[in-house]
Enzyme design. Structure first.
Site, short mmCIF file in Angstrom:
data_model
loop_
_atom_site.label_atom_id
_atom_site.label_comp_id
_atom_site.label_asym_id
_atom_site.label_seq_id
_atom_site.Cartn_x
_atom_site.Cartn_y
_atom_site.Cartn_z
N ASP A 1 0.82 -1.21 0.00
CA ASP A 1 0.00 0.00 0.00
C ASP A 1 0.86 1.28 0.00
O ASP A 1 0.72 2.11 0.88
CB ASP A 1 -0.92 -0.04 1.23
CG ASP A 1 -1.90 1.13 1.25
OD1 ASP A 1 -2.36 1.55 0.17
OD2 ASP A 1 -2.19 1.63 2.37
N GLU B 1 3.24 -7.66 7.78
CA GLU B 1 1.99 -8.27 7.33
C GLU B 1 2.16 -9.31 6.24
O GLU B 1 1.58 -9.19 5.16
CB GLU B 1 1.02 -7.19 6.87
CG GLU B 1 0.63 -6.23 7.96
CD GLU B 1 -0.64 -5.45 7.67
OE1 GLU B 1 -1.12 -5.50 6.52
OE2 GLU B 1 -1.15 -4.80 8.58
N GLU C 1 0.47 -0.71 14.22
CA GLU C 1 -0.38 0.09 13.33
C GLU C 1 -1.79 0.13 13.88
O GLU C 1 -2.35 -0.92 14.24
CB GLU C 1 -0.44 -0.50 11.91
CG GLU C 1 0.80 -0.28 11.09
CD GLU C 1 0.64 -0.76 9.64
OE1 GLU C 1 -0.51 -0.82 9.14
OE2 GLU C 1 1.66 -1.07 9.03
N TYR D 1 -7.05 -2.76 12.63
CA TYR D 1 -7.91 -1.72 12.06
C TYR D 1 -9.39 -1.92 12.40
O TYR D 1 -10.25 -1.60 11.59
CB TYR D 1 -7.69 -1.64 10.53
CG TYR D 1 -6.34 -1.02 10.22
CD1 TYR D 1 -6.17 0.35 10.24
CD2 TYR D 1 -5.23 -1.82 9.95
CE1 TYR D 1 -4.93 0.94 10.00
CE2 TYR D 1 -3.99 -1.25 9.71
CZ TYR D 1 -3.84 0.13 9.74
OH TYR D 1 -2.63 0.70 9.51
C1 GCB Z 1 -1.58 -2.04 6.75
C2 GCB Z 1 -0.24 -1.96 6.09
C3 GCB Z 1 0.07 -0.56 5.60
C4 GCB Z 1 -1.17 0.08 5.01
C5 GCB Z 1 -2.25 0.15 6.08
C6 GCB Z 1 -3.56 0.74 5.56
O1 GCB Z 1 -1.86 -2.93 7.48
O2 GCB Z 1 0.80 -2.45 6.87
O3 GCB Z 1 1.10 -0.64 4.65
O4 GCB Z 1 -0.92 1.34 4.47
O5 GCB Z 1 -2.52 -1.13 6.53
O6 GCB Z 1 -3.74 1.95 5.67
O7 GCB Z 1 -4.35 -0.01 5.02
#
Ligand code: GCB
Length: 578
Positions: free
Chosen positions: A164, A403, A491, A455
């Site tokens: 990403d 990841e 994250e 997330y």
């Molecule tokens: C993740 C990734 C990261 C992405 C992020 C997202 O888990 O490690 O590279 O940018 O999510 O914002 O989706």
């Protein structure tokens, strides 16, 4: 690998500036001997990504050539002469005066070649560097991967990457020429320890060339001046210096000692190299991460090297700006997501007392065809990263991947190997893997501590922060019950378009991002085994084109040009207490 430095025995010539540039989409250059020079080049800035410097290179995936003429000073006569490229993404082949000197795979680490016999000292020379950035499933990080190996969220991207962030390409860090004596100090490794008030400095020095069997190591600080004679056995000298009543390096007091190695022949000193070192320890003890034998908690970010126009190119002003913002907000740490950052960035982190999780470019890994090749490459990256960054006190943890899509059984063997490889190279730092699978990750048992990306409240449970925090709480508890290791939440975050507001908060508003971060921090900080919180992300950054991204990933608490969003002010209150 030592960074090129100038002193009375060594010289450095920085080739940064404009290079000649020519695309080679049909890959005819080598056959047509472009390495000896070619007509029709345009100027390009180095270091910088090629993508946004022209209109026709934005999404260019293929081969491109860089050319630079340079004059080598006559004073370099009799020295060894080296060419060093700070980084070129993704694959580079290098020629000097039309002669091939070597190649390198991997976009974020330096490589160098000795070119003494290929250059004219006291005359004009030319280097040609062909850089190729195609996406392939067997490269790391991978792209263009078979449909069956793709994760659903990465289905339709242009360019077709399996990660990403935008695949910026070209020569991203400075190209240096440097000279060393013919008998020279090739490498220095410093590992430090603490015994009560004593600082222990263990050194290992490698020299090259037939001359110089002995030398000196000096260590200088405010209150101390130590030195020791060293003797080489073959090419290697090892030893220990002990600093009584030492000042230890930490975020509150990033104190340096100057370590200088001198190589001597019967005629006197023939080479010298100095390093700034910090005396500190880092270890996992039970549930905690300990710096200098005391528990620490990491507050900070996942980041990117990313800025308009210059792309992923070295940007000195941006490095200074980012550290000033991280200090303002009360952060003490960051992760080099998802690839090694510039050596200049690491130097400033040492000086500013930041704690770094240092990551190889192993992002978007999958386990199908080509796994063995990807494993070999990851090992190469670990060799190069640890060789480059081992002496930085700021580097406290090595990360072997971000990841991985590691649901297949072979992932377990893959990460067992990578963990062991990192430990063999450096047993003085903890090694981790940054996981999205959490409880389903099969290899967490091998790692010294757990890093987790989550997330809830964004990709799942959107808009439902009570539920999101409940799920986070439960998962952390279960993960800890099983593994009994410290956990860093590496994250978490939410996209916020700067200037978009809603009350009560809704997705994509500054309020929702701020609220989610606040609620996550409350959960994380309530658990004794949590060793840190890294928000995703420090600043908005460019991604490949995808229906889920409006040019940028908007999870930055700063915009791409570093204006604070609401979440930045909130974090300052949480972390800096004001
Ligand atoms: C993740 C990734 C990261 C992405 C992020 C997202 O888990 O490690 O590279 O940018 O999510 O914002 O989706």
């Amino acid at each position: 690998m030592l960074y090129p430095r100038m002193n009375e025995f060594r010289d450095v010539l920085d080739l940064s500036g404009f290079f000649g540039f020519k695309l080679d989409p049909d890959k005819i250059g080598e056959k047509e001997r472009w390495q000896e020079g070619v007509e029709g080049c345009r100027d390009i800035a180095v270091p910088a990504s090629w993508n946004e410097q022209f209109l026709d290179t934005k999404n260019y995936m293929g081969l491109a050539w860089y050319f630079k003429k340079f004059y080598l000073p006559s004073a370099w006569q009799g020295k060894l002469i080296w060419l060093r490229v700070g980084s070129a993404n993704y694959y580079a082949k290098v020629w000097v005066n039309g002669k091939f000197i070597g190649e390198h795979e991997g976009g974020h680490l330096p490589f160098q070649f000795e070119i003494t016999d290929k250059v004219i000292v006291g005359g004009e020379n030319m280097i040609a560097i062909a850089v190729e950035n195609e996406l392939s499933p067997t490269r790391v990080p991978p792209g263009n991967i078979p449909a069956e190996d793709k994760s659903s969220s990465r289905n339709q991207l242009y360019p077709n990457v399996h990660f990403d962030f935008f695949p910026y390409s070209g020569i991203h860090r400075p190209v240096y020429l440097f000279s060393t004596p013919r008998n020279y100090i090739e490498d220095i490794t410093v590992v430090t320890d603490i015994e009560n008030k004593k600082g222990i400095v263990d050194y290992k020095i490698i020299k090259q060339g037939g001359d110089g069997e002995r030398g000196y190591v000096h260590l200088v600080g405010d209150k101390v001046k130590l030195y020791k004679e060293i003797e080489f056995r073959g090419n290697l000298a090892k030893g220990r210096l002990v600093v009584e009543d030492a000042s230890f390096w930490s975020p509150e007091n990033p104190y340096f000692y100057e370590l200088t190695v001198e190589l001597c022949s019967s005629k006197g000193i023939i080479d010298r190299y100095s390093l700034s070192i910090g005396i500190r320890t880092i270890e996992v003890r039970g549930n905690k991460l300990h710096l200098n034998k005391k528990a620490i908690f990491l507050k900070g970010f996942g980041k990117h090297e990313d800025f308009p126009i210059i792309g992923r190119g070295l940007n000195h002003a941006l490095i200074i700006k980012d550290f000033s913002l991280m200090k303002w907000i009360g952060a003490n740490s960051f992760r080099t997501s998802h690839y090694p950052y510039s050596e200049e960035m690491m130097d400033i982190a040492d000086k500013e007392g930041f704690l770094i999780i240092d990551e190889i470019p192993a992002v978007g890994l999958f386990f199908g065809k080509g796994t063995e090749r990807r494993l070999t490459l990851c090992k190469q990256y670990l060799n190069e990263l640890i060789s480059r960054d081992k002496n930085h006190p700021s580097v406290i943890i090595w990360s072997v991947a971000n990841e991985p899509h590691s649901t297949k059984p072979e992932a377990k063997h893959f990460f067992k190997e990578l963990y062991q490889h990192a430990k063999n190279l450096d047993s003085s730092r903890p090694v981790t893997l940054v996981s999205m699978l959490g409880l389903k990750e099969q290899s967490l048992e091998y790692f010294d501590l757990i890093c987790l990306n989550r997330y809830y409240g964004w990709y799942s449970e959107p808009g439902q922060l009570d539920l999101a925090c409940h799920k986070l709480d439960q998962e952390l508890e279960e993960l800890h019950k099983i593994h009994r290791k410290p956990i860093i939440l590496t994250e978490f975050g939410a996209g916020a378009i700067a200037g978009l507001h809603a009350h009560p908060p809704e997705l994509f508003t500054e309020e929702y991002q701020a609220e989610l971060i606040k609620r996550y921090c409350e959960v994380v900080e309530s658990k004794p085994y949590m060793a840190g919180e890294h928000i995703w992300c420090f600043a908005d950054f460019k991604t490949a084109q995808h229906s889920r991204r409006a040019i940028l990933n908007r999870k930055g608490v700063f915009t791409r040009t570093r204006e604070p969003k609401l979440a930045a002010h909130l974090l300052k209150r949480i972390w800096a207490g004001s």
